[in-house]
Design a protein around this motif. Structure first.
Motif, PDB file in Angstrom:
ATOM      1  N   PRO A  42      16.957  -5.745  11.931  1.00 42.32           N
ATOM      2  CA  PRO A  42      17.889  -5.110  10.992  1.00 42.32           C
ATOM      3  C   PRO A  42      17.346  -3.793  10.449  1.00 42.32           C
ATOM      4  N   SER A  43      18.250  -2.896  10.080  1.00 49.83           N
ATOM      5  CA  SER A  43      17.838  -1.664   9.408  1.00 49.83           C
ATOM      6  C   SER A  43      17.200  -2.020   8.071  1.00 49.83           C
ATOM      7  N   GLY A  44      16.402  -1.123   7.539  1.00 48.81           N
ATOM      8  CA  GLY A  44      15.773  -1.419   6.262  1.00 48.81           C
ATOM      9  C   GLY A  44      14.744  -0.383   5.848  1.00 48.81           C
ATOM     10  N   VAL A  45      14.142  -0.623   4.705  1.00 50.22           N
ATOM     11  CA  VAL A  45      13.120   0.247   4.136  1.00 50.22           C
ATOM     12  C   VAL A  45      11.858  -0.577   3.971  1.00 50.22           C
ATOM     13  N   PHE A  46      10.703  -0.019   4.354  1.00 51.24           N
ATOM     14  CA  PHE A  46       9.452  -0.742   4.137  1.00 51.24           C
ATOM     15  C   PHE A  46       8.333   0.245   3.849  1.00 51.24           C
ATOM     16  N   MET A  47       7.251  -0.280   3.308  1.00 54.70           N
ATOM     17  CA  MET A  47       6.061   0.518   3.049  1.00 54.70           C
ATOM     18  C   MET A  47       5.138   0.416   4.251  1.00 54.70           C
ATOM     19  N   MET A  48       4.908   1.548   4.898  1.00 50.95           N
ATOM     20  CA  MET A  48       4.066   1.588   6.093  1.00 50.95           C
ATOM     21  C   MET A  48       2.630   1.899   5.702  1.00 50.95           C
ATOM     22  N   GLY A  49       1.683   1.253   6.403  1.00 54.05           N
ATOM     23  CA  GLY A  49       0.270   1.462   6.095  1.00 54.05           C
ATOM     24  C   GLY A  49      -0.228   0.459   5.084  1.00 54.05           C
ATOM     25  N   ASN A  50      -1.521   0.549   4.782  1.00 49.82           N
ATOM     26  CA  ASN A  50      -2.108  -0.358   3.793  1.00 49.82           C
ATOM     27  C   ASN A  50      -3.322   0.307   3.167  1.00 49.82           C
ATOM     28  N   ASN A  51      -3.488   0.130   1.870  1.00 56.86           N
ATOM     29  CA  ASN A  51      -4.584   0.779   1.142  1.00 56.86           C
ATOM     30  C   ASN A  51      -5.878  -0.021   1.160  1.00 56.86           C
ATOM     31  N   PHE A  52      -5.880  -1.193   1.815  1.00 59.87           N
ATOM     32  CA  PHE A  52      -7.065  -2.051   1.782  1.00 59.87           C
ATOM     33  C   PHE A  52      -7.616  -2.324   3.177  1.00 59.87           C
ATOM     34  N   GLY A  53      -7.280  -1.433   4.106  1.00 61.83           N
ATOM     35  CA  GLY A  53      -7.828  -1.510   5.449  1.00 61.83           C
ATOM     36  C   GLY A  53      -8.673  -0.289   5.740  1.00 61.83           C
ATOM     37  N   ASP A  54      -8.654   0.162   6.983  1.00 64.90           N
ATOM     38  CA  ASP A  54      -9.395   1.358   7.358  1.00 64.90           C
ATOM     39  C   ASP A  54      -8.722   2.606   6.789  1.00 64.90           C
ATOM     40  N   GLU A  55      -9.486   3.687   6.714  1.00 65.27           N
ATOM     41  CA  GLU A  55      -8.958   4.918   6.126  1.00 65.27           C
ATOM     42  C   GLU A  55      -7.755   5.464   6.887  1.00 65.27           C
ATOM     43  N   ASP A  56      -7.676   5.197   8.191  1.00 66.15           N
ATOM     44  CA  ASP A  56      -6.556   5.767   8.950  1.00 66.15           C
ATOM     45  C   ASP A  56      -5.254   4.991   8.761  1.00 66.15           C
ATOM     46  N   GLU A  57      -5.287   3.931   7.964  1.00 66.74           N
ATOM     47  CA  GLU A  57      -4.054   3.233   7.600  1.00 66.74           C
ATOM     48  C   GLU A  57      -3.386   3.863   6.376  1.00 66.74           C
ATOM     49  N   LYS A  58      -3.995   4.910   5.857  1.00 74.68           N
ATOM     50  CA  LYS A  58      -3.488   5.575   4.670  1.00 74.68           C
ATOM     51  C   LYS A  58      -2.921   6.938   5.041  1.00 74.68           C
ATOM     52  N   PRO A  59      -2.063   7.558   4.208  1.00 76.49           N
ATOM     53  CA  PRO A  59      -1.538   6.998   2.968  1.00 76.49           C
ATOM     54  C   PRO A  59      -0.374   6.037   3.237  1.00 76.49           C
ATOM     55  N   MET A  60      -0.216   5.037   2.383  1.00 78.51           N
ATOM     56  CA  MET A  60       0.980   4.213   2.430  1.00 78.51           C
ATOM     57  C   MET A  60       2.179   5.098   2.097  1.00 78.51           C
ATOM     58  N   HIS A  61       3.271   4.870   2.771  1.00 77.11           N
ATOM     59  CA  HIS A  61       4.456   5.687   2.522  1.00 77.11           C
ATOM     60  C   HIS A  61       5.710   4.915   2.903  1.00 77.11           C
ATOM     61  N   GLU A  62       6.793   5.277   2.275  1.00 78.31           N
ATOM     62  CA  GLU A  62       8.057   4.588   2.506  1.00 78.31           C
ATOM     63  C   GLU A  62       8.734   5.121   3.769  1.00 78.31           C
TER      64      GLU A  62
END
Length: 570
Positions: A50-70
């Motif tokens: 389904p279509s939707g909105v989510f927060m991509m990435g994570n602030n508690f993993g490796d640095e390249d998973e940042k920045p979290m963004h919508e």
């Protein structure tokens, strides 16, 4: 003991949330449905996301998973399973795809037709998608990184702490074939002729539980290619489009892999975790799944920056002072008469090089303190840190993989004024890009000819300056198998230090045996069909003959004795 305790804690966490996880899956799968696409007798199933909105990435993993963004995504269909051996074989047999490239038929273990196809390159996966599109009349492609991560999260919110991340990972245990559970026993009938007890290997797709949206093997079993070019930070694309921009030469471009594999430690199967690989590499645990959705222009978008003219003795940014030496236009005889390891590669024979421009080269190798500043400011994770290991050797042992070894954790003590070591070619190039943005100057790695010109400093022997390695550099005769502070040995005739020994130094060029097409004007040779980086100068762990001016070798990408110095061009 530590590993057993860790596994016990994870199993306890998994037990605590298991009932809730099953209930969530049972409820959520009701909102999704499957489609089937037929190619003769072959069926490929997809799940409507389904279509939707989510927060991509994570602030508690490796640095390249940042920045979290919508990210906001339209609906799309994604493969219910990873593409199997049987499905990929049909494509190959029908198209006679890349006759002779049959890596996928020979992984390091025996596979059944219903296991995920592995040893698949990004190009192979793209070709399969094009074939499937032609045969069905639909538009199939690889998933974008955002689509993949959105599907893997399956409606879950992002963890808000390291503890919550571990809890989330344990929820996925019943969905994932990973290094904790993917060992095969020889008693399995299909593998009687493979006498490796407990060998880690892939398993039949769909043999674990699906996620909450009814998709199988999103984590574990095989790494999965995406459309996105890898960049060591999330490029914020709020519509979920793939990243096509790269700051590196095309030959060095890497693509994002997601999901982990049967080899992965389970902390690496979290949906936000990002791996990356060159598009022509065929890993024995790398496969893919397909998506039907909007089409994207994948033309690589390289950002072109204007650089200011440089004419100084150092680059000064954020408190750093990186000293450089001006090299004026010159002619010199490059190459030598021997190779230190003739079984590995051909040496570069003597030939005249004419560099008609001036450039600036680092007076010293980039130090640990300077590299640390980049890592902290950019939020960078090196290749060895990302892979959780590096390659090293000692006087009594050959090369071996060493878990936990990286530029911050080496088998010898380093101070801030030692050269940064265990740095990959990509790590070095991203440092140069970071320093270019900070300074406004055009900073990169030296070409092989620029490097040798600066190393020789107008001399013609194997070693510049006094001509003696013990005066000029650190090798296995005098280093005690570790780096030393830059500038302790004598400079060459142009005032440049440590061109011989201490750490191998990356060049911009790609490798070619014997260099028959060596550019004679100082430019880099980048026409290789494969990414094979090269380095010069020898290191603290090599015999003195390896540290000669004309020695350049192809190299692995995360060895513990690799460093670099910069070049500035106008």
């Amino acid at each position: 003991m530590i590993r057993n305790h860790w596994n016990s804690m994870q199993k306890k966490l998994f037990t605590e949330i298991c009932a809730g996880c099953v209930l969530l899956a049972a409820c959520s799968t009701l909102t999704s449905f499957s489609e089937k696409y037929q190619v003769d007798d072959m069926t490929i199933e997809t799940v409507k996301i389904p279509s939707g909105v989510f927060m991509m990435g994570n602030n508690f993993g490796d640095e390249d998973e940042k920045p979290m963004h919508e990210v906001t995504l339209d609906s799309f269909e994604i493969g219910k399973y990873e593409i199997t051996v049987e499905q990929f074989q049909k494509f190959v047999m029908e198209t006679k795809y890349k006759k002779g490239r049959i890596d996928w038929m020979y992984p390091d273990f025996r596979q059944t037709p219903q296991e995920p196809a592995v040893k698949i390159s990004w190009y192979d996966a793209q070709a399969f998608c094009q074939w499937l599109s032609n045969r069905t009349g639909e538009n199939f492609r690889l998933p974008t990184e955002a689509e993949w991560e959105y599907t893997a999260m399956a409606g879950e919110g992002q963890p808000n702490s390291s503890y919550e991340r571990i809890v989330f990972i344990n929820k996925l245990e019943n969905q994932s074939w990973n290094s904790d559970n993917a060992g095969r026993e020889v008693s399995r009938a299909a593998y009687q002729d493979n006498p490796v007890n407990g060998q880690l290997a892939s398993h039949k797709v769909g043999s674990k539980q699906p996620n909450a949206w009814g998709v199988y093997d999103m984590v574990g079993n095989a790494w999965e290619w995406t459309l996105d070019v890898y960049y060591p930070k999330h490029r914020i694309l709020s519509d979920g489009a793939p990243n096509t921009r790269d700051d590196l030469p095309e030959i060095a471009r890497r693509y994002v892999l997601k999901g982990g594999s049967y080899k992965s430690y389970n902390l690496d199967v979290f949906p936000a975790y990002r791996s990356r690989s060159l598009p022509n590499v065929r890993g024995d645990d790398v496969g893919f799944r397909i998506v039907k959705g909007k089409q994207y222009d994948l033309t690589a978008n390289e950002e072109i920056n204007k650089h200011k003219k440089f004419d100084a003795t150092s680059v000064q940014v954020d408190g750093l002072d990186i000293e450089v030496i001006k090299v004026k236009p010159c002619k010199f005889i490059m190459g030598g008469t021997y190779s230190p390891a003739p079984k590995w590669f051909d040496y570069i024979e003597k030939q005249e090089i004419h560099i008609e421009y001036e450039y600036y080269i680092g007076k010293y190798e980039i130090t640990r303190e300077q590299f640390s500043r980049f890592v902290d400011d950019f939020g960078y994770v090196t290749d060895a840190e990302k892979e959780r290991k590096a390659m090293l050797f000692s006087k009594n042992e050959d090369w071996r993989s060493s878990p936990g070894t990286n530029w911050k954790n080496l088998p010898f003590v380093q101070e801030d004024d030692h050269p940064a070591s265990c740095v990959s070619w990509h790590d070095a190039m991203y440092f140069c890009k970071w320093l270019s943005e900070k300074s406004g100057c055009n900073i990169t790695l030296p070409t092989i000819t620029e490097w040798e010109c600066a190393c020789r400093a107008g001399t013609g022997g194997d070693f510049s300056g006094t001509g003696q390695i013990n005066d000029m550099g650190w090798c296995d005769d005098n280093s005690n198998y570790g780096t030393h502070a830059v500038g302790l040995k004598e400079a060459n005739d142009w005032g440049i230090y440590d061109m011989h020994g201490n750490v191998w130094e990356w060049n911009l060029d790609m490798w070619q045996d014997g260099f028959p097409d060596l550019p004679k004007d100082g430019s880099a040779w980048m026409k290789s069909k494969r990414f094979i980086a090269m380095e010069s100068g020898g290191s603290f762990g090599n015999p003195s003959r390896w540290c000669a001016s004309h020695i350049h070798i192809p190299s692995g990408w995360r060895n513990f004795n690799h460093g670099f110095r910069i070049v500035i061009k106008n």
